[in-house]
Design a protein around this motif. Structure first.
Motif, mmCIF file in Angstrom:
data_model
loop_
_atom_site.group_PDB
_atom_site.id
_atom_site.type_symbol
_atom_site.label_atom_id
_atom_site.label_comp_id
_atom_site.label_asym_id
_atom_site.label_seq_id
_atom_site.Cartn_x
_atom_site.Cartn_y
_atom_site.Cartn_z
ATOM 1 N N SER A 80 -28.304 -41.655 6.000
ATOM 2 C CA SER A 80 -28.667 -41.057 6.124
ATOM 3 C C SER A 80 -30.448 -41.321 6.594
ATOM 4 N N GLN A 81 -30.984 -39.826 6.861
ATOM 5 C CA GLN A 81 -31.373 -39.912 8.074
ATOM 6 C C GLN A 81 -33.032 -41.464 7.751
ATOM 7 N N GLU A 82 -33.127 -41.241 6.385
ATOM 8 C CA GLU A 82 -33.878 -42.657 4.868
ATOM 9 C C GLU A 82 -33.547 -43.835 5.952
ATOM 10 N N ALA A 83 -32.134 -43.835 5.457
ATOM 11 C CA ALA A 83 -31.301 -45.413 5.935
ATOM 12 C C ALA A 83 -31.936 -45.702 7.602
ATOM 13 N N ALA A 84 -31.925 -45.017 8.374
ATOM 14 C CA ALA A 84 -31.766 -44.482 10.226
ATOM 15 C C ALA A 84 -32.622 -45.342 10.267
ATOM 16 N N GLU A 85 -33.623 -44.742 9.682
ATOM 17 C CA GLU A 85 -34.875 -45.341 9.904
ATOM 18 C C GLU A 85 -35.848 -46.552 9.464
ATOM 19 N N ALA A 86 -35.240 -46.864 8.313
ATOM 20 C CA ALA A 86 -35.422 -47.905 7.709
ATOM 21 C C ALA A 86 -34.536 -48.915 8.457
ATOM 22 N N ALA A 87 -33.809 -48.702 9.484
ATOM 23 C CA ALA A 87 -32.307 -49.954 10.292
ATOM 24 C C ALA A 87 -33.881 -50.248 11.248
ATOM 25 N N LEU A 88 -34.332 -49.641 11.566
ATOM 26 C CA LEU A 88 -35.206 -49.677 12.854
ATOM 27 C C LEU A 88 -36.546 -49.712 12.252
ATOM 28 N N LYS A 89 -36.723 -50.343 11.357
ATOM 29 C CA LYS A 89 -38.240 -50.725 11.207
ATOM 30 C C LYS A 89 -39.009 -52.091 11.890
#
Length: 224
Positions: A80-89
Motif C-alpha cells: 500500500s501507499q502507507e506501507a511504502a511511505e513507512a518503509a522509507l521513514k
C-alpha cells in the motif's frame, strides 16, 4: 596537480550517510527480497530523471514511495501507499559513515566552504543532517528542491555554484555515485568519487579529479 577547490559540495545519501537502515526497511516491505533493493534504487533514479526531462518535479521521497510500489507490483507483492511511505521513514534518521564527522571537521578547519547538494527534499535534508550531527560543518544545506530539477542535470550544478557565488571550476563535487560525479564534471566542476562498497564510476564520463576509498582519504589529499 589539480587546482585547490574553494567550495566543496557533498552528496548526502551513501556519500555522507549510511543507507543500510533504509535498505533493510525496503527489503522487509518487499517480503524480505533483498535482491530487489538495488532495483528499487535504480528505478527511483530513473523516474527522478523522467520527472526532470518531463519538467514535472516531485519530491524525491514521493518518487521513492511511488517507485517502491512499482517494484512491488512488478514482482507480485502487495504494498500500500502507507506501507511504502513507512518503509522509507528511516531515511530521515540515517547514521553518518564512521569517518565522516572527523573528515568534515578537518576540511572546515582547513578553510574550505562546505555545502550539501542532494536530490532529497529540503525538509528531509534538514532532518538527516540534524540527526547525524553534521549541521555545524556546513555553511548551507542545498537541495535540488530549490531549482526543481534532479542531479545529474547540468543546471543543478550551475545553480549550486551560482548560489554560493563561485565558478564551477572552483567547486568540488563529492559523491559515491558515478552518475553524480559524471554530471558535475560535465558541468565544469572538479569531482571526487568516494568508492563505497558496490559503487562504480561511469566509464564514459572521463577521469575524476580524485578517487578515494572514504572521506578521510579525501581530506588527507586536500588538507595535506
Amino acid at each position: 596537480m589539480p587546482t585547490q577547490p574553494k567550495v566543496i559540495f557533498f552528496d548526502v545519501n551513501e556519500t555522507l550517510l549510511d543507507l543500510q537502515p533504509v535498505k533493510e526497511s525496503v527489503a522487509n516491505a518487499l517480503n524480505g527480497r533483498k535482491e530487489l533493493v538495488p532495483l528499487w534504487f535504480t528505478t527511483l533514479l530513473q523516474y527522478s530523471l523522467v520527472a526532470t526531462v518531463g519538467d514535472r518535479y516531485a519530491d524525491f521521497g514521493d518518487i521513492g514511495a511511488a517507485t517502491l510500489r512499482m517494484v512491488a507490483e512488478k514482482n507480485h507483492i502487495t504494498l500500500s501507499q502507507e506501507a511504502a511511505e513507512a518503509a522509507l521513514k528511516p531515511i530521515r534518521s540515517l547514521p553518518p559513515h564512521p569517518e565522516v564527522p572527523a573528515a568534515l571537521r578537518r576540511l572546515q578547519r582547513a578553510g574550505f566552504r562546505l555545502f550539501t547538494l542532494t536530490n532529497g527534499g529540503s525538509a528531509a535534508l534538514q532532518d538527516q543532517i540534524g540527526h547525524a550531527g553534521l549541521e555545524p560543518y556546513f555553511e548551507n544545506l542545498l537541495s535540488v528542491e530549490s531549482i526543481g530539477k534532479f542531479k545529474p542535470h547540468r543546471d543543478v550544478y550551475n545553480w549550486a555554484a551560482d548560489e554560493v557565488g563561485a565558478s564551477p571550476k572552483d567547486c568540488l563535487l563529492v559523491a559515491a555515485h558515478g552518475w553524480d560525479v559524471a554530471g558535475a564534471a560535465w558541468a565544469g566542476m572538479q569531482t571526487a568519487f568516494i568508492a563505497r562498497p558496490g559503487q562504480a564510476l561511469y566509464p564514459l564520463a572521463g577521469p575524476t579529479t580524485y578517487t578515494c576509498e572514504d572521506l578521510s582519504s579525501l581530506a588527507d589529499r586536500l588538507v595535506d
